[in-house]
Design an enzyme around this catalytic site. Structure first.
Site, PDB file in Angstrom:
ATOM      1  N   THR A 135       3.851   3.324   6.624  1.00 15.82           N
ATOM      2  CA  THR A 135       3.858   3.444   5.501  1.00 15.82           C
ATOM      3  C   THR A 135       4.365   3.630   4.474  1.00 15.82           C
ATOM      4  OG1 THR A 135       1.542   3.431   6.322  1.00 15.82           O
ATOM      5  CG2 THR A 135       2.230   3.650   4.274  1.00 15.82           C
ATOM      6  N   GLU A 170       1.156  -1.738   9.430  1.00 19.75           N
ATOM      7  CA  GLU A 170       0.053  -1.000  10.753  1.00 19.75           C
ATOM      8  C   GLU A 170      -1.140  -0.818   9.340  1.00 19.75           C
ATOM      9  OE1 GLU A 170       0.673  -0.504  13.714  1.00 19.75           O
ATOM     10  OE2 GLU A 170      -1.497  -1.429  12.647  1.00 19.75           O
ATOM     11  N   ALA A 173      -7.444   2.448  11.697  1.00 18.84           N
ATOM     12  CA  ALA A 173      -7.457   3.919  11.590  1.00 18.84           C
ATOM     13  C   ALA A 173      -7.456   4.986  12.615  1.00 18.84           C
ATOM     14  CB  ALA A 173      -8.907   3.834  10.952  1.00 18.84           C
ATOM     15  N   LYS A 225       0.339  -3.338   2.103  1.00 20.67           N
ATOM     16  CA  LYS A 225      -0.593  -2.182   2.829  1.00 20.67           C
ATOM     17  C   LYS A 225      -0.866  -1.421   1.334  1.00 20.67           C
ATOM     18  CE  LYS A 225      -0.161   1.246   5.479  1.00 20.67           C
ATOM     19  NZ  LYS A 225      -1.263   1.641   6.934  1.00 20.67           N
ATOM     20  N   GLY A 278      -9.361  11.855   3.333  1.00 21.14           N
ATOM     21  CA  GLY A 278      -8.380  13.033   4.399  1.00 21.14           C
ATOM     22  C   GLY A 278      -7.605  11.716   4.663  1.00 21.14           C
ATOM     23  N   CYS A 281      -2.406   8.452   4.890  1.00 22.30           N
ATOM     24  CA  CYS A 281      -1.929   7.754   4.685  1.00 22.30           C
ATOM     25  C   CYS A 281      -2.657   7.533   3.199  1.00 22.30           C
ATOM     26  CB  CYS A 281      -2.315   6.493   4.888  1.00 22.30           C
ATOM     27  SG  CYS A 281      -1.525   5.821   6.756  1.00 22.30           S
TER      28      CYS A 281
END
Ligand code: UDX
Ligand code: ADP
Length: 477
Positions: A135, A170, A173, A225, A278, A281
């Site tokens: 990311t 991506e 999760a 993203k 939390g 990302c």
């Protein structure tokens, strides 16, 4: 022409690189997938014989590793060699928020990405497609491109190696990574070279339906993203703000969530109130967006997104304050059982977990914490709390009257209730929903309290055992 991909190298064997490459290896047995990392210990764990020792816990991962490792999936520290052999290189390294210098506290630290790009420039041979997977802030692909284009490396035949850069963010999760990878809502490929786009497209098309693979320009892909994560995080901050209103007005957040979630324009997912989001990302990506806004003088937009993160910190604080208040204004020397330390269930990841802030607050107030988590190991907790584990005796004997907080890891869930003044559910692990409260209530000190920040237990189960109960967003009692 669409280049044929036979050898993939993934730089970074973490929460993104590990599972993503495992699924590619499983779905494309004809492609050799090599995952490299500078962290030898991590690579050794990926290669461990006992599959319970893999460095990350992710449901469904073990069986893929068992099937593919050593066949077409390899974990190694030999970055140079694997870059040389690769037709396609995924960059999946960490990009934490900068702690000093320009943009500290908001911008991502790209030094690892930069280093990767330099390694790729140095060792890449022939034509290589470089896929940005971590990311990253918008326009990172441009940084990678510029490093690759401006390097003057030549391979052994004095032919300059060539590169194309793609963005392929991506969306997995943690905790459901394997399923997310196998059945994605969409796959995003951003780039400006059709051959490179189609080469990556051809890999995903082994298992992802055509209509779910979206092609965009590189900046749209990068921004999409950040935006997806910002929208998801915003939903959580929104629902957590409403939970606080429920508690004081007599409403029940689960009823409110159900009611608004049935509006198809809103949708039912990501409406569970909790101790605060939390994970690696959400906070980082929003802060990247804020930094971008400030850079382009879009200050109001920046403040709007920043408030999503601020509300999250407020929510975490709210939980620790509330526990202290309910326990007669002090937790000094009191035993509090922390149930769950991971940032959510089904992962051993603790990055940005609400448990960190909440535990630190309670320890600062002098609480004695018992901490349980089914997948997080005590060493990891010591590291993130910045405090060594105390032995059980130090906690049970309560000899120390110096107002110092201490913590001890609990292996067997039921043991943590022993002599505890309160139990606090912070992670929604399934086993915490199946506690025998009759037994727990007998072990706890009176008056006992249970704080459920994940809404996984019912008030009726507890009341009959004379336990005081607080549940997030529940203003009905
Ligand atoms: C997220 C995105 O979902 C994923 O698409 C992206 O690629 C990476 O970031 P992840 O951080 O692994 O994934 O976890 P996620 O399931 O999104 O949960 C993030 C946090 O929000 C957790 O702390 C979770 O407990 C919390 N959460 C989630 C809530 O509090 N309520 C909800 O309804 C959903
Ligand atoms: P994520 O959640 O994004 O996967 P992690 O921190 O779990 O993040 O994983 C990133 C991995 O990348 C780490 O294991 C780190 O050691 C590795 N890494 C960082 N820089 C490099 C590099 N230049 N070469 C190889 N591995 C790297």
């Amino acid at each position: 022409m669409i280049p044929e991909i036979k050898n993939i190298c993934c730089i970074g064997a973490g929460y993104v690189g590990g599972p993503t490459m495992s699924v590619i290896a499983e779905k494309c047995p004809h492609i050799k997938v090599n995952v490299v990392d500078t962290n030898k210990k991590r690579i050794d764990l990926w290669n461990s014989k006992n599959l319970n020792n893999l460095p990350i816990y992710e449901p469904g991962l073990k069986s893929i590793i068992k099937k593919c490792r050593g066949k077409n999936l390899f974990f190694t520290v030999n970055t140079e060699l694997e870059i040389k052999k690769a037709d396609m290189i995924f960059i999946s390294v960490n990009t934490p928020t900068k702690t000093k210098g320009l943009g500290a506290g908001q911008a991502s630290d790209l030094k690892w990405v930069e280093l990767c790009a330099r390694q790729v420039a140095q060792f890449g041979t022939g034509h290589t497609i470089v896929v940005e997977k971590s990311t990253l802030p918008v326009k990172t692909a441009e940084v990678i491109k510029s490093i690759l284009e401006n390097s003057n490396t030549e391979n052994t035949n004095n032919i300059k190696s060539t590169f194309h850069v793609l963005s392929n963010p991506e969306f997995l999760a943690e905790g459901s990574a394997i399923n997310d990878l196998k059945n994605p809502d969409r796959v995003l490929i951003g780039g400006d070279n059709n051959g490179a786009i189609m080469a990556l497209n051809s890999i995903y098309s082994y298992w992802v339906p055509k209509e779910k693979i979206l092609h965009t320009n590189i900046w749209s892909s990068e921004l999409a993203k950040l935006t997806a994560n910002a929208f998801l995080a915003q939903r959580i901050s929104s629902i957590n703000s409403i939970a606080a209103i429920c508690e004081v007005t007599g409403a029940d957040i689960s009823e409110v969530s159900r009611a608004i979630g049935s509006d198809t324009r809103i949708g039912s997912k990501f409406l569970d109130s909790g101790p605060g989001f939390g994970g690696s990302c959400f906070k980082k990506d929003i802060l990247n967006l804020v930094y971008l806004c400030k850079y382009y003088d879009l200050h109001e937009v920046g403040r709007f997104w920043e408030s999503v993160v601020e509300l999250n910190s407020w929510n975490q604080n709210r939980i620790s304050n509330l526990i202290i208040k309910k326990l007669f204004g002090t937790v000094n020397g009191k035993k509090i059982y922390i149930m769950g330390f991971a940032f959510k269930a089904n992962t051993n990841d603790t990055r940005e977990s609400a448990a960190i802030k909440i535990c630190k607050d309670l320890l600062n107030e002098g609480a004695l914490l018992y901490i349980n988590d089914p997948k997080v190991i005590p060493a990891q907790i010591s590291e993130v709390l910045g405090m060594n584990e105390s032995n059980k005796k130090e906690i049970t004997e309560k000899k120390d009257l110096e107002n110092e907080g201490k913590w001890h890891f609990i292996k067997n869930v039921v043991d943590g209730f022993h002599d505890a003044d309160a139990a606090v559910i912070l992670t929604e692990w399934e086993q915490y929903g199946k506690i025998n409260w009759e037994i727990a209530s007998k072990l706890m000190r009176k008056p006992s309290w249970v704080f459920d920040t994940r809404s996984i237990i019912s008030a009726n189960d507890l009341r009959k055992y004379n336990i005081n109960f607080w549940k997030i967003g529940d203003g009905t009692h």
